[in-house]
Design a protein around this motif. Structure first.
Motif, PDB file in Angstrom:
ATOM      1  N   ARG A   1      -7.725   2.816   4.979  1.00  0.00           N
ATOM      2  CA  ARG A   1      -7.513   2.006   3.784  1.00  0.00           C
ATOM      3  C   ARG A   1      -8.840   1.392   3.323  1.00  0.00           C
ATOM      4  O   ARG A   1      -9.151   1.369   2.143  1.00  0.00           O
ATOM      5  CB  ARG A   1      -6.489   0.909   4.102  1.00  0.00           C
TER       6      ARG A   1
ATOM      7  N   GLU B   1     -10.666   2.147  -0.187  1.00  0.00           N
ATOM      8  CA  GLU B   1     -11.050   1.081  -1.124  1.00  0.00           C
ATOM      9  C   GLU B   1     -12.494   1.277  -1.579  1.00  0.00           C
ATOM     10  O   GLU B   1     -12.823   1.092  -2.750  1.00  0.00           O
ATOM     11  CB  GLU B   1     -10.909  -0.300  -0.457  1.00  0.00           C
TER      12      GLU B   1
ATOM     13  N   MET C   1      -4.603   7.410  -5.310  1.00  0.00           N
ATOM     14  CA  MET C   1      -4.912   6.576  -4.147  1.00  0.00           C
ATOM     15  C   MET C   1      -4.541   7.299  -2.858  1.00  0.00           C
ATOM     16  O   MET C   1      -5.280   7.258  -1.875  1.00  0.00           O
ATOM     17  CB  MET C   1      -4.167   5.246  -4.285  1.00  0.00           C
TER      18      MET C   1
ATOM     19  N   GLY D   1       0.793  -1.221   0.000  1.00  0.00           N
ATOM     20  CA  GLY D   1       0.000   0.000   0.000  1.00  0.00           C
ATOM     21  C   GLY D   1       0.828   1.274   0.000  1.00  0.00           C
ATOM     22  O   GLY D   1       0.277   2.362  -0.018  1.00  0.00           O
TER      23      GLY D   1
ATOM     24  N   ARG E   1      -6.649   2.545  -8.181  1.00  0.00           N
ATOM     25  CA  ARG E   1      -5.755   1.727  -7.347  1.00  0.00           C
ATOM     26  C   ARG E   1      -4.360   1.590  -7.964  1.00  0.00           C
ATOM     27  O   ARG E   1      -3.388   1.360  -7.260  1.00  0.00           O
ATOM     28  CB  ARG E   1      -6.351   0.348  -7.110  1.00  0.00           C
TER      29      ARG E   1
END
Lengths: 242, 537
Positions: free
Chosen positions: B229, B233, B254, B88, B248
């Motif tokens: 997170r 998403e 992101m 990430g 993404r």
């Protein structure tokens, strides 16, 4: 509450001399009783008087090192005794099979046995690194990274150890653990027969009230009852010292 | 006189404080902020930017802005959880010597302690500006479940920042100290520390000046970042659905969504729904706008799993401490995530009482660290304002700088005592892929314990002692810490050589291993070569 550096250094030299012979209750400076509150209070009292944090910046690094080591031993004793099951098991171990017939030791504030415990050769051992009931005895666990796993044990499937150059025989079953002579608290009940113990208790009482002559007399009577007890001889020697 | 400060070095935010006779004082940042983002940016113009200013760059320069470095500090880059965390991150992380992560910033290669040292250096400068004197000593807090390597790396970061690290203390313990110091309390408390990156729970008994931890538990990869997170998403899925763009794959998009997610989360702690438009999303040189609507119920659906896990760990700690939830007289909430209403609701259900409200979850850890720093430096006194509720509002210029703090009126220095525990079992590898526990979890520290082992092969002259951390009998299932080699053993039959292995955990929670041949007295006290820890230059 916090100790002075002088008190600390005196304590250090006292415990360091007999560090390996001290039993768990000796480290906590209480008589052997299974009271969770008493055990916790004892540990807190020690923490309040000589926790290493109290001396940061007040003592030399070398003294601090020694203090941390000794304090770590106090903590280790506390860690074992604060668990009720372990504490009970340890007390059983101290008292031995005769615990049911003999009364628990009458430890006073400065019991003779504990004072002597520090100076005597071990009569029975307190096994420090091995607790009964745990599978790991001093001799079963093995550090060896090159021998193959014994076939009777399931081998790890993920990463088997490298195979040896030649087949190595399966390790023999571990020999019976030989009790290691690690001295600790000596329970007078194990160091003499019952008759001698009765005299010894009286000697302890007399010693406690400061009546040295009576204490000597009773120790001698105890020796007469159990002439083979080295514990009593040492006690006599300790008492007769001017 | 130089000051000893307390530093809460957090995953997302850090706080620095100092104990004075009138209360704990927080050092402000250049913009007057009490909470400093743990973000380090390396702008293209050169130099290093830290704190609030660096956080502002996260959206625009994601690949040269380091955040959440704490998740990587002292970690073995090969560990699966670290690999998961890396997926990430918008910046580049390579494998360095000794399996430690190396952060790559343009032409610079930095170890994680070097990055954390930048944050610590920033905090040190903030404190020095406010106190008008040098800051040389510090107590730094770490999560209770931090491993040996993580602790060593944190100490190293302090050293690199020019600080003498007096002590590392566990965050929940620090919070308990701030809660109970100077209050003459006799109670059992639960510290529930749900921060940005880590979750810890500790149960303590407070008896006046003694703070004894009974049990601790936690999850190193559980925190507010995970909630962010999850929301990001959700937003990414929304964006994909409405605009047929998958953000993404795009670092910058992101990162923008994660930052927006954090704001949405905070908003939903107070309101029941959040609605708006996320702007500033750049795609192909064009700005894209993303409208969204999220209710608290939806958010709770997303985070329920994380909250359940924290409650489960709390129950486990209660079992380990042999306590019933009703034995707890106060629940101390630490960390921003405890502001989430669902967390508070579940805590109230578990303990049958509302968590303490008068505690500021962002500042309480630094406050405890400041008290401990003052205690270790011998400059802590029973002031009036040390208690949590009295934390003094800070002025841009400290009264300490003017010298009008009544140091002289104080009497004997106060020395509260923190008695902490080991967060995990410490074991060594034995024959057949097994492991043998030397120190269990939840043992009081500092502690030293020796176990005797023997050789498994005839004429063996050396033993390799692999040390690991965990609760599994199988060696592989534990986390490898490092190895110690004892050489020069007399070649004897197997089982005839006795080796005493001593594990010692010091007050910083750092493990020292000593191996000794019981017969010849050959001894090795090698500092454990810890995987993932910085290599001494």
């Amino acid at each position: 509450m916090t100790w002075s550096v002088t008190e600390l250094v005196a304590w250090q030299s006292e415990v360091e001399a007999y560090a390996d012979r001290r039993g768990k209750f000796d480290w906590l400076e209480i008589p052997p009783i299974a009271s969770a509150t008493a055990i916790q209070d004892a540990y807190h009292t020690i923490a309040r008087t000589r926790h290493p944090d109290l001396f940061v910046g007040r003592i030399e690094p070398e003294v601090m090192d020694r203090l941390v080591r000794m304090y770590s031993r106090v903590t280790a004793a506390y860690a074992d005794l604060k668990e009720p099951e372990r504490c009970a098991a340890y007390l059983r171990e101290l008292r031995g099979p005769r615990a049911a017939t003999t009364p628990p030791p009458l430890h006073g504030q400065a019991p003779l046995a504990r004072r002597l415990g520090a100076t005597l050769p071990p009569m029975r051992s307190e096994i420090s690194s091995h607790r009964p009931g745990t599978p790991a005895t001093a001799t079963t666990a093995r550090i060896e990274r090159f021998a193959p796993p014994p076939p009777t044990r399931p081998a790890p499937t993920t990463a088997p150890p490298p195979s040896p150059p030649a087949p190595v025989p399966v390790p023999a079953p571990p020999p019976a653990p030989t009790p290691r002579q690690v001295p600790g608290e000596i329970d007078p009940a194990h160091a003499m027969n019952a008759r001698a113990l009765a005299y010894y208790r009286r000697a302890e009482g007399a010693q406690h009230t400061g009546d040295r002559a009576v204490a000597l007399l009773h120790i001698k009577m105890a020796i007469a009852a159990d002439p083979r007890s080295t514990f009593l001889r040492a006690a006599l020697a300790e008492l007769s010292r001017p | 006189m130089p000051f000893a400060v307390g530093i809460d070095l957090g995953t997302t935010n850090s706080v620095v404080a100092v104990a004075t006779p009138t209360g704990v004082e927080f050092a402000l940042g250049p913009l007057g902020e009490r909470v400093h983002p743990s973000v380090v940016a390396f702008p293209p113009t050169g130099g290093v930017v830290v704190g609030t200013e660096a956080k502002a760059r996260r959206a625009t320069e994601p690949d040269t802005t380091v955040y959440s470095a704490k998740r990587l500090i002292g970690q073995n880059i090969k560990s699966p959880l670290v690999q998961l965390a890396l997926t990430g991150l918008p910046f580049r992380v390579d494998e360095g010597p000794n399996q430690q992560p190396i952060i790559v910033m343009r032409d610079r290669r930095l170890t994680v302690p070097e990055v954390s040292a930048q944050v610590l250096g920033h905090l040190k400068r903030c404190a020095e500006r406010q106190l008008g004197d040098r800051v040389t000593q510090a107590v730094i807090t770490v999560p209770a479940n931090f491993s040996d390597a993580q602790r060593q790396a944190t100490k190293e970061a302090g050293r690199l920042a020019g600080l003498d690290v007096l002590r590392l203390i566990n965050e929940p313990t620090a919070a308990a100290l701030a809660y109970g110091f100077g209050q003459r309390k006799q109670e059992v408390v639960c510290v529930f520390d749900f921060g940005g990156g880590t979750f810890d729970v500790s149960l303590l008994v407070i008896k006046d000046e003694v703070f004894e931890v009974l049990a601790t538990d936690g999850d190193f990869f559980l925190g507010g970042d995970d909630i962010d997170r999850a929301i990001a998403e959700f937003l990414a899925a929304e964006m994909n659905r409405h605009q047929h763009v998958d953000p993404r794959a795009d670092n910058q998009l992101m990162t923008r969504l994660v930052l927006a997610a954090e704001e949405i989360k905070m908003h939903l702690s107070a309101a029941s729904s959040a609605e708006g438009v996320i702007d500033g999303l750049m795609r192909g040189g064009q700005e894209v706008k993303l409208p969204f609507r999220l209710t608290r119920a939806q958010l709770e659906g997303m985070v329920r799993g994380f909250v359940d896990r924290s409650i489960e760990l709390t129950r486990r700690a209660l079992t380990a401490a042999r306590l019933d939830p009703r034995d707890i007289s106060e629940v101390v909430c630490v960390g921003g995530t405890t502001r989430v209403p669902l967390v508070r609701q579940r805590l109230a259900e578990l303990f049958g009482r509302e968590p303490a409200l008068r505690i500021n979850p962002d500042e309480v850890v630094a406050q405890g660290a400041a008290i401990q720093a003052g205690s270790l430096a011998g400059s802590l006194f029973h002031g009036r304002g040390m208690a949590t509720r009295d934390a003094v509002p800070t002025h841009a210029m400290s009264p300490l700088a003017h010298g009008d703090v009544p140091w002289a009126s104080a009497v004997a220095p106060a020395r509260p005592i923190l008695l902490d525990v080991t967060p995990a079992g410490l074991r060594i590898a034995t024959a057949g892929g097994f492991s043998e526990e030397i120190l269990e979890r939840n043992l009081p520290t500092p502690i030293e314990r020796t176990r005797t082992f023997t050789t498994a092969r005839d004429h063996q002259t050396q033993v390799v002692i692999d040390c690991c951390r965990g609760e599994s009998k199988r060696f592989e299932e534990n986390e490898l810490l490092g190895r110690l080699v004892l050489e020069g053993l007399p070649p004897r039959r197997r089982g005839d050589v006795r080796i005493d292995v001593t594990f010692r955990v010091d007050q910083d929670g750092i493990l020292h291993v000593r191996a000794r041949d019981a017969d010849t007295g050959i001894e090795q006290e090698t500092a454990l070569e810890v995987l993932g820890a910085p290599v001494a230059a």
